[in-house]
Design an enzyme around this catalytic site. Structure first.
Site, PDB file in Angstrom:
ATOM      1  N   VAL A  19       0.718  -1.260  -0.010  1.00 51.54           N
ATOM      2  CA  VAL A  19       0.091   0.103   0.130  1.00 51.54           C
ATOM      3  C   VAL A  19       0.764   1.313  -0.026  1.00 51.54           C
ATOM      4  O   VAL A  19       0.679   2.336  -0.939  1.00 51.54           O
ATOM      5  CB  VAL A  19      -1.097   0.151   1.310  1.00 51.54           C
ATOM      6  N   ALA A  31      -1.059  13.041  -7.704  1.00 51.47           N
ATOM      7  CA  ALA A  31      -2.552  12.630  -7.689  1.00 51.47           C
ATOM      8  C   ALA A  31      -3.576  13.553  -6.729  1.00 51.47           C
ATOM      9  O   ALA A  31      -4.613  13.632  -7.017  1.00 51.47           O
ATOM     10  CB  ALA A  31      -2.669  11.261  -6.985  1.00 51.47           C
ATOM     11  N   LYS A 104      -6.633  -1.366  10.192  1.00 54.00           N
ATOM     12  CA  LYS A 104      -7.990  -1.746  11.022  1.00 54.00           C
ATOM     13  C   LYS A 104      -7.600  -2.301  12.250  1.00 54.00           C
ATOM     14  O   LYS A 104      -8.465  -2.206  13.473  1.00 54.00           O
ATOM     15  CB  LYS A 104      -9.023  -2.549  10.073  1.00 54.00           C
ATOM     16  N   ILE A 138     -13.537   0.878  -1.447  1.00 52.53           N
ATOM     17  CA  ILE A 138     -15.053   1.182  -1.456  1.00 52.53           C
ATOM     18  C   ILE A 138     -15.218   2.524  -0.280  1.00 52.53           C
ATOM     19  O   ILE A 138     -14.573   2.148   0.973  1.00 52.53           O
ATOM     20  CB  ILE A 138     -15.885   0.181  -0.909  1.00 52.53           C
ATOM     21  N   ASP A 203      -9.683 -10.188  10.838  1.00 56.04           N
ATOM     22  CA  ASP A 203      -9.559  -8.941   9.926  1.00 56.04           C
ATOM     23  C   ASP A 203     -10.964  -8.560   9.704  1.00 56.04           C
ATOM     24  O   ASP A 203     -11.130  -7.400   9.794  1.00 56.04           O
ATOM     25  CB  ASP A 203      -8.709  -9.375   8.738  1.00 56.04           C
ATOM     26  N   LYS A 207     -12.916  -4.940  11.029  1.00 55.15           N
ATOM     27  CA  LYS A 207     -13.543  -3.982  10.362  1.00 55.15           C
ATOM     28  C   LYS A 207     -14.958  -3.853  10.466  1.00 55.15           C
ATOM     29  O   LYS A 207     -15.581  -2.804  10.770  1.00 55.15           O
ATOM     30  CB  LYS A 207     -13.395  -4.339   8.717  1.00 55.15           C
ATOM     31  N   GLY A 304      -5.472  -5.114  -2.095  1.00 54.83           N
ATOM     32  CA  GLY A 304      -4.725  -4.608  -3.115  1.00 54.83           C
ATOM     33  C   GLY A 304      -4.127  -3.136  -2.965  1.00 54.83           C
ATOM     34  O   GLY A 304      -4.873  -2.471  -2.395  1.00 54.83           O
TER      35      GLY A 304
HETATM   36  P1  NAP Z   1       3.259  -4.769   3.594  1.00 52.51           P
HETATM   37  O1  NAP Z   1       3.236  -4.895   2.170  1.00 52.51           O
HETATM   38  O2  NAP Z   1       3.792  -5.765   4.402  1.00 52.51           O
HETATM   39  O3  NAP Z   1       4.261  -3.358   4.068  1.00 52.51           O
HETATM   40  C1  NAP Z   1       4.527  -3.068   5.323  1.00 52.51           C
HETATM   41  C2  NAP Z   1       5.617  -2.133   5.274  1.00 52.51           C
HETATM   42  O4  NAP Z   1       6.019  -1.529   6.409  1.00 52.51           O
HETATM   43  C3  NAP Z   1       6.888  -2.324   4.625  1.00 52.51           C
HETATM   44  O5  NAP Z   1       7.310  -1.444   3.688  1.00 52.51           O
HETATM   45  C4  NAP Z   1       7.881  -2.578   5.796  1.00 52.51           C
HETATM   46  O6  NAP Z   1       9.236  -2.170   5.618  1.00 52.51           O
HETATM   47  C5  NAP Z   1       7.216  -1.394   6.839  1.00 52.51           C
HETATM   48  N1  NAP Z   1       7.506  -1.737   8.155  1.00 52.51           N
HETATM   49  C6  NAP Z   1       6.986  -2.903   8.944  1.00 52.51           C
HETATM   50  N2  NAP Z   1       7.408  -2.600  10.325  1.00 52.51           N
HETATM   51  C7  NAP Z   1       8.020  -1.268  10.232  1.00 52.51           C
HETATM   52  C8  NAP Z   1       9.056  -0.812  11.265  1.00 52.51           C
HETATM   53  N3  NAP Z   1       9.142  -1.130  12.421  1.00 52.51           N
HETATM   54  N4  NAP Z   1       9.736   0.378  10.964  1.00 52.51           N
HETATM   55  C9  NAP Z   1       9.500   0.911   9.594  1.00 52.51           C
HETATM   56  N5  NAP Z   1       8.891   0.303   8.705  1.00 52.51           N
HETATM   57  C10 NAP Z   1       8.261  -0.959   8.969  1.00 52.51           C
HETATM   58  O7  NAP Z   1       1.878  -4.308   4.222  1.00 52.51           O
HETATM   59  P2  NAP Z   1       0.785  -3.574   3.485  1.00 52.51           P
HETATM   60  O8  NAP Z   1      -0.138  -4.631   2.521  1.00 52.51           O
HETATM   61  O9  NAP Z   1       1.086  -2.541   2.497  1.00 52.51           O
HETATM   62  O10 NAP Z   1      -0.499  -3.224   4.520  1.00 52.51           O
HETATM   63  C11 NAP Z   1      -0.006  -2.000   5.163  1.00 52.51           C
HETATM   64  C12 NAP Z   1      -1.258  -1.635   6.133  1.00 52.51           C
HETATM   65  O11 NAP Z   1      -2.360  -1.232   5.088  1.00 52.51           O
HETATM   66  C13 NAP Z   1      -1.610  -2.706   6.905  1.00 52.51           C
HETATM   67  O12 NAP Z   1      -2.160  -2.127   8.186  1.00 52.51           O
HETATM   68  C14 NAP Z   1      -2.807  -3.498   6.491  1.00 52.51           C
HETATM   69  O13 NAP Z   1      -3.668  -3.940   7.227  1.00 52.51           O
HETATM   70  C15 NAP Z   1      -3.480  -2.277   5.830  1.00 52.51           C
HETATM   71  N6  NAP Z   1      -4.269  -2.522   4.604  1.00 52.51           N
HETATM   72  C16 NAP Z   1      -3.554  -3.545   3.396  1.00 52.51           C
HETATM   73  C17 NAP Z   1      -4.357  -3.675   2.359  1.00 52.51           C
HETATM   74  C18 NAP Z   1      -3.856  -4.753   1.153  1.00 52.51           C
HETATM   75  O14 NAP Z   1      -4.623  -5.063   0.404  1.00 52.51           O
HETATM   76  N7  NAP Z   1      -2.404  -5.036   1.342  1.00 52.51           N
HETATM   77  C19 NAP Z   1      -5.512  -3.266   2.223  1.00 52.51           C
HETATM   78  C20 NAP Z   1      -6.204  -2.573   3.147  1.00 52.51           C
HETATM   79  C21 NAP Z   1      -5.468  -2.176   4.264  1.00 52.51           C
HETATM   80  P3  NAP Z   1      10.247  -2.846   4.568  1.00 52.51           P
HETATM   81  O15 NAP Z   1       9.251  -2.904   3.119  1.00 52.51           O
HETATM   82  O16 NAP Z   1      11.423  -2.498   4.535  1.00 52.51           O
HETATM   83  O17 NAP Z   1      10.039  -4.486   5.081  1.00 52.51           O
HETATM   84  N1  HSE Z   2      -5.969  -8.482   3.885  1.00 57.27           N
HETATM   85  C1  HSE Z   2      -7.168  -7.615   3.836  1.00 57.27           C
HETATM   86  C2  HSE Z   2      -8.122  -8.314   3.061  1.00 57.27           C
HETATM   87  C3  HSE Z   2      -6.627  -6.410   3.327  1.00 57.27           C
HETATM   88  O1  HSE Z   2      -7.708  -9.191   2.203  1.00 57.27           O
HETATM   89  O2  HSE Z   2      -9.159  -7.982   3.001  1.00 57.27           O
HETATM   90  C4  HSE Z   2      -7.709  -5.350   2.993  1.00 57.27           C
HETATM   91  O3  HSE Z   2      -8.004  -4.776   4.364  1.00 57.27           O
END
Ligand code: NAP
Ligand code: HSE
Length: 429
Positions: A19, A31, A104, A138, A203, A207, A304
């Site tokens: 993200v 953007a 969340k 959404i 999860d 939400k 995503g």
């Molecule tokens: P991710 O791909 O695992 O990315 C996490 C990022 O945080 C990485 O860049 C990581 O660094 C960094 N990070 C983790 N711990 C850290 C620390 N202690 N200090 C500094 N940086 C740190 O996770 P994501 O999927 O983007 O999700 C991020 C958030 O968005 C979460 O809360 C998730 O629940 C939420 N979210 C995700 C989605 C989805 O579809 N992915 C959808 C809705 C909400 P490195 O890259 O260097 O390891």
């Molecule tokens: N892991 C979560 C999902 C990301 O699959 O819905 C979006 O919150």
């Protein structure tokens, strides 16, 4: 710092994963007007994030974003209920810096403290925006806070986890195993860092607890919610569901009746043709029932990088316009405590392993009847397991939860004829 006292809003992003990196790329492409990315943080400073970091300061410690003079708005995209994410959001709010998060887990677990900090730090509101935390792209938070303002909410029923929905769709449509479908979801960036949070239903529950707070003034408390994940759903259940012209979906329901709010996350059978049955892959879908509007259905990408970044960007744009709010409209102390309540009456799908011997079907139907569970349909299949038990599915008429629980306990006590039961409610639109 007041947002209108600076010409460009200077954004610091903690977390550059699925993200965070997408948000950064879109911001750098312009953007959102009048926004500049000045500082970022991640664990690995050397990783290629797909954008030019030359003119952006990098902090190994994300907490620096809360105090750095070149950051007006903190965007938390690291994830995790506690640890670095909590430390950062807490410190930013205490420093009077608005926060945007997609987390969340953090919002649901620390709603009381974060609500207090955002509603009143130094006598002022410090905005905490979290559109991306529920249902990805959404605009569900805005729908509840703005679009449905003035409505009396009665029910929210939604597919709130993209990973589970992706798994169930791929098992059904591509015949993938649970494990293979989960692996695909992880590769596409839909799953949490710990995918157990997705498949266990937690999860989706986090939400739902946020939606219930906005819709019903219910203090978020996932521990007070009945939560069942998708781990027990087999390829056989998906095939049985198809036979009944249904699909299986993980659904969160929050419903107000008689002054109580009932909340549950569980896999359900959904009849094809209904709105939620058509929500496939990583899409999420939400059905709101409210007065005076009636029914409202929203569908879109729920997980995503792109979908989630879209919601984060919308929050950043709001804050750049000076349009920000506290976590909730009222203090969590003034909200109703979450409590567990009996589910409303429902039809159920019961998959039972019945001994392949005379009398077991008669005994099973007798137990159901004795407990007030009336059967609408029965299907029995030959088993490949060779364990002497056959999979049998009962579709029940509407029944209350306690009668059903009693029947299931009695069935499970008959070890000589029954080797396990899975019960799934059948979703009523
Ligand atoms: P991710 O791909 O695992 O990315 C996490 C990022 O945080 C990485 O860049 C990581 O660094 C960094 N990070 C983790 N711990 C850290 C620390 N202690 N200090 C500094 N940086 C740190 O996770 P994501 O999927 O983007 O999700 C991020 C958030 O968005 C979460 O809360 C998730 O629940 C939420 N979210 C995700 C989605 C989805 O579809 N992915 C959808 C809705 C909400 P490195 O890259 O260097 O390891
Ligand atoms: N892991 C979560 C999902 C990301 O699959 O819905 C979006 O919150």
């Amino acid at each position: 710092m007041s947002l209108d006292s600076v010409s460009s809003l200077r954004v610091g992003i903690a977390g550059l994963g699925t993200v965070g990196a997408t948000v950064a790329r879109h911001l750098l492409d312009g953007a959102v007007s009048n926004v500049v990315v000045t500082r970022v943080s991640a664990r690995d400073a050397s990783k290629d994030r797909g954008f030019d970091m030359q003119n952006i300061a990098f902090s190994a410690d994300p907490l620096k974003l809360a105090t750095a003079d070149d950051v007006d708005l903190v965007v938390e995209l690291m994830g995790g209920q506690d640890g670095a994410a909590l430390d950062l959001v807490r410190a930013a709010l205490k420093a009077g810096k608005p926060v945007v998060t997609a987390n969340k887990a953090l919002v649901a677990a620390h709603a009381n403290e974060l609500s207090q900090l955002s509603a009143n730090t130094g006598g002022a509101v410090v905005p905490l925006a979290y559109e991306a935390a529920v249902a990805g792209g959404i605009p569900v938070i805005k729908t509840l806070r703005q679009g449905l303002a003035g409505n009396q909410l009665q029910q929210i029923a939604g597919i709130l986890n993209g990973t589970c929905n992706y798994i169930l769709t791929r098992m059904d449509e591509a015949g993938l195993s649970f494990e293979a479908a989960l692996q695909e979801a992880q590769e596409k960036g839909f799953a949490e860092a710990d995918p157990e949070l997705d498949v266990s239903g937690v999860d989706a529950a986090q939400k739902l607890s946020i939606l219930s707070a906005l819709a019903f003034d219910l203090r978020p408390d996932v521990s007070a919610m009945a939560v069942e994940g998708v781990e027990r759903i087999t390829e056989q259940d998906i095939s049985f569901a198809r036979q009944f012209d249904c699909v299986i979906r993980l659904i969160g329901v929050s419903r107000q009746a008689d002054g109580k709010v009932y909340q549950k996350v569980t896999p359900m059978l959904v009849r094809k043709g209904g709105a939620l049955a058509e929500v496939s892959n990583e899409l999420n879908g939400l059905l709101f029932t409210s007065q005076p509007l009636g029914k409202l259905f929203l569908q879109g990408a729920g997980a995503g990088g792109g979908a989630t970044a879209s919601a984060v960007l919308a929050d950043i744009a709001d804050l750049a316009r000076g349009d920000g709010q506290a976590l909730f409209d009222r203090a969590t102390a003034d909200m109703t405590a979450s409590a567990s309540h009996q589910a409303p009456e429902s039809e159920y799908y019961l998959r039972v392993g019945l001994a392949d011997k005379p009398g077991s079907m008669a005994k099973a139907t007798q137990i159901l009847a004795e407990n007030g569970v009336s059967i609408e349909e029965v299907v029995q299949r030959a088993s490949n397991d060779g364990d002497g038990f056959l999979p049998v599915v009962f579709i029940t008429h509407e029944v209350d939860e306690s009668s059903l629980d009693n029947a299931l306990k009695a069935l499970q006590n008959e070890k000589n004829i029954c080797n396990g039961v899975l019960s799934l409610p059948i979703f009523a639109d």
